[in-house]
Design a protein around this motif. Structure first.
Motif, PDB file in Angstrom:
ATOM      1  N   UNK A   1       0.845  -1.200   0.000  1.00  0.00           N
ATOM      2  CA  UNK A   1       0.000   0.000   0.000  1.00  0.00           C
ATOM      3  C   UNK A   1       0.884   1.255   0.000  1.00  0.00           C
ATOM      4  N   UNK A   2       1.944   1.216   0.788  1.00  0.00           N
ATOM      5  CA  UNK A   2       2.850   2.373   0.848  1.00  0.00           C
ATOM      6  C   UNK A   2       3.458   2.662  -0.521  1.00  0.00           C
ATOM      7  N   UNK A   3       3.761   1.622  -1.257  1.00  0.00           N
ATOM      8  CA  UNK A   3       4.303   1.786  -2.615  1.00  0.00           C
ATOM      9  C   UNK A   3       3.310   2.514  -3.518  1.00  0.00           C
ATOM     10  N   UNK A   4       2.053   2.091  -3.447  1.00  0.00           N
ATOM     11  CA  UNK A   4       1.022   2.755  -4.251  1.00  0.00           C
ATOM     12  C   UNK A   4       0.887   4.205  -3.793  1.00  0.00           C
ATOM     13  N   UNK A   5       0.838   4.403  -2.488  1.00  0.00           N
ATOM     14  CA  UNK A   5       0.647   5.759  -1.954  1.00  0.00           C
ATOM     15  C   UNK A   5       1.781   6.673  -2.402  1.00  0.00           C
TER      16      UNK A   5
ATOM     17  N   UNK B   1      -0.694   9.927  -2.810  1.00  0.00           N
ATOM     18  CA  UNK B   1      -2.019   9.924  -2.188  1.00  0.00           C
ATOM     19  C   UNK B   1      -1.985   8.842  -1.116  1.00  0.00           C
ATOM     20  N   UNK B   2      -2.237   9.209   0.134  1.00  0.00           N
ATOM     21  CA  UNK B   2      -1.843   8.371   1.265  1.00  0.00           C
ATOM     22  C   UNK B   2      -3.032   8.060   2.170  1.00  0.00           C
ATOM     23  N   UNK B   3      -3.327   6.786   2.345  1.00  0.00           N
ATOM     24  CA  UNK B   3      -4.414   6.448   3.275  1.00  0.00           C
ATOM     25  C   UNK B   3      -3.956   6.543   4.717  1.00  0.00           C
ATOM     26  N   UNK B   4      -4.880   6.854   5.610  1.00  0.00           N
ATOM     27  CA  UNK B   4      -4.668   6.584   7.027  1.00  0.00           C
ATOM     28  C   UNK B   4      -4.732   5.069   7.190  1.00  0.00           C
ATOM     29  N   UNK B   5      -3.916   4.549   8.091  1.00  0.00           N
ATOM     30  CA  UNK B   5      -3.887   3.098   8.299  1.00  0.00           C
ATOM     31  C   UNK B   5      -3.975   2.777   9.785  1.00  0.00           C
ATOM     32  N   UNK B   6      -4.772   1.792  10.109  1.00  0.00           N
ATOM     33  CA  UNK B   6      -4.752   1.197  11.450  1.00  0.00           C
ATOM     34  C   UNK B   6      -4.269  -0.232  11.255  1.00  0.00           C
ATOM     35  N   UNK B   7      -3.145  -0.547  11.866  1.00  0.00           N
ATOM     36  CA  UNK B   7      -2.491  -1.837  11.633  1.00  0.00           C
ATOM     37  C   UNK B   7      -2.471  -2.639  12.930  1.00  0.00           C
ATOM     38  N   UNK B   8      -2.878  -3.883  12.846  1.00  0.00           N
ATOM     39  CA  UNK B   8      -2.739  -4.784  13.999  1.00  0.00           C
ATOM     40  C   UNK B   8      -2.156  -6.104  13.506  1.00  0.00           C
TER      41      UNK B   8
ATOM     42  N   UNK C   1      -3.232  -9.060  12.623  1.00  0.00           N
ATOM     43  CA  UNK C   1      -3.792  -9.761  11.474  1.00  0.00           C
ATOM     44  C   UNK C   1      -4.798  -8.935  10.710  1.00  0.00           C
ATOM     45  N   UNK C   2      -4.676  -7.617  10.737  1.00  0.00           N
ATOM     46  CA  UNK C   2      -5.666  -6.796  10.038  1.00  0.00           C
ATOM     47  C   UNK C   2      -5.120  -5.401   9.772  1.00  0.00           C
ATOM     48  N   UNK C   3      -5.688  -4.794   8.765  1.00  0.00           N
ATOM     49  CA  UNK C   3      -5.352  -3.403   8.450  1.00  0.00           C
ATOM     50  C   UNK C   3      -6.620  -2.712   7.958  1.00  0.00           C
ATOM     51  N   UNK C   4      -6.935  -1.581   8.565  1.00  0.00           N
ATOM     52  CA  UNK C   4      -8.048  -0.761   8.096  1.00  0.00           C
ATOM     53  C   UNK C   4      -7.477   0.478   7.436  1.00  0.00           C
ATOM     54  N   UNK C   5      -7.991   0.786   6.261  1.00  0.00           N
ATOM     55  CA  UNK C   5      -7.515   1.941   5.497  1.00  0.00           C
ATOM     56  C   UNK C   5      -8.632   2.953   5.343  1.00  0.00           C
ATOM     57  N   UNK C   6      -8.239   4.217   5.393  1.00  0.00           N
ATOM     58  CA  UNK C   6      -9.219   5.297   5.187  1.00  0.00           C
ATOM     59  C   UNK C   6      -8.599   6.306   4.225  1.00  0.00           C
ATOM     60  N   UNK C   7      -9.335   6.623   3.203  1.00  0.00           N
ATOM     61  CA  UNK C   7      -8.863   7.535   2.157  1.00  0.00           C
ATOM     62  C   UNK C   7      -9.823   8.698   1.988  1.00  0.00           C
ATOM     63  N   UNK C   8      -9.275   9.886   1.896  1.00  0.00           N
ATOM     64  CA  UNK C   8     -10.040  11.020   1.414  1.00  0.00           C
ATOM     65  C   UNK C   8      -9.046  12.016   0.843  1.00  0.00           C
ATOM     66  N   UNK C   9      -9.533  13.051   0.221  1.00  0.00           N
ATOM     67  CA  UNK C   9      -8.637  14.000  -0.439  1.00  0.00           C
ATOM     68  C   UNK C   9      -8.524  15.249   0.416  1.00  0.00           C
TER      69      UNK C   9
ATOM     70  N   UNK D   1      -6.691   0.248  -6.825  1.00  0.00           N
ATOM     71  CA  UNK D   1      -5.353  -0.312  -6.989  1.00  0.00           C
ATOM     72  C   UNK D   1      -4.917  -1.078  -5.747  1.00  0.00           C
ATOM     73  N   UNK D   2      -5.337  -0.633  -4.575  1.00  0.00           N
ATOM     74  CA  UNK D   2      -5.026  -1.347  -3.333  1.00  0.00           C
ATOM     75  C   UNK D   2      -5.766  -2.685  -3.303  1.00  0.00           C
ATOM     76  N   UNK D   3      -7.038  -2.677  -3.661  1.00  0.00           N
ATOM     77  CA  UNK D   3      -7.803  -3.929  -3.639  1.00  0.00           C
ATOM     78  C   UNK D   3      -7.240  -4.943  -4.622  1.00  0.00           C
ATOM     79  N   UNK D   4      -6.617  -4.462  -5.696  1.00  0.00           N
ATOM     80  CA  UNK D   4      -6.076  -5.368  -6.718  1.00  0.00           C
ATOM     81  C   UNK D   4      -4.698  -5.919  -6.350  1.00  0.00           C
TER      82      UNK D   4
END
Ligand SMILES: C[C@H](O)[C@H](O)[C@H]1CNC2=NC(N)=NC(=O)C2=N1
Length: 114
Positions: A63-67, A72-79, A81-89, A105-108
């Motif tokens: 994800x960091x590579x795409x960002x 364009x950079x998502x907020x990330x909550x990382x634990x 076994x999980x990661x939640x992403x939040x995107x806005x402009x 692109x992240x989902x792919x």
């Protein structure tokens, strides 16, 4: 609207998408939801689950590579076994096509586990 999100490049001068126009864009990014709260602009959010921290971090790094490539950079909550992403402009305090480009692109990513 006929843009191919998977190969598109973010616009460095994005325009806010009117909230009334979001539904067809949301339909292009399965797994991503529109989230709204009083103290935040509308955002796209998705949750990704993994078997272990190694897989989670492989996803985070992809994800960091795409960002980085999209500036364009998502907020990330990382634990573990999980990661939640939040995107806005940030520039327009709203959603723009850039958020949908990054979401698609992240989902792919092979690392997304999809
Ligand atoms: C100056 C720089 O291009 C901007 O701050 C970029 C960086 N990353 C960004 N990330 C996100 N999610 N939204 C933005 O508007 C944004 N703008």
């Amino acid at each position: 609207m006929s843009i191919n999100l998977l190969v598109a490049q973010c616009d460095p001068r994005p325009a806010a998408l009117p909230e009334a126009d979001l539904q067809p864009w949301l339909a292009k990014v399965p797994g991503w939801q529109l989230v709204k709260s009083d103290d935040m602009p509308p955002a796209l959010e998705a949750h990704f689950g993994f078997d272990n921290f190694y897989q989670t971090m492989a996803f985070v790094n992809a994800v960091a590579d795409i960002a980085h490539g999209q500036d364009h950079h998502p907020d990330m909550i990382v634990s573990y076994g999980a990661c939640t992403l939040r995107l806005w402009t940030h520039a327009v305090n709203a959603l723009s096509v850039n958020d949908f480009i990054c979401a698609a692109q992240i989902s792919a990513l092979p690392e997304s586990g999809a």
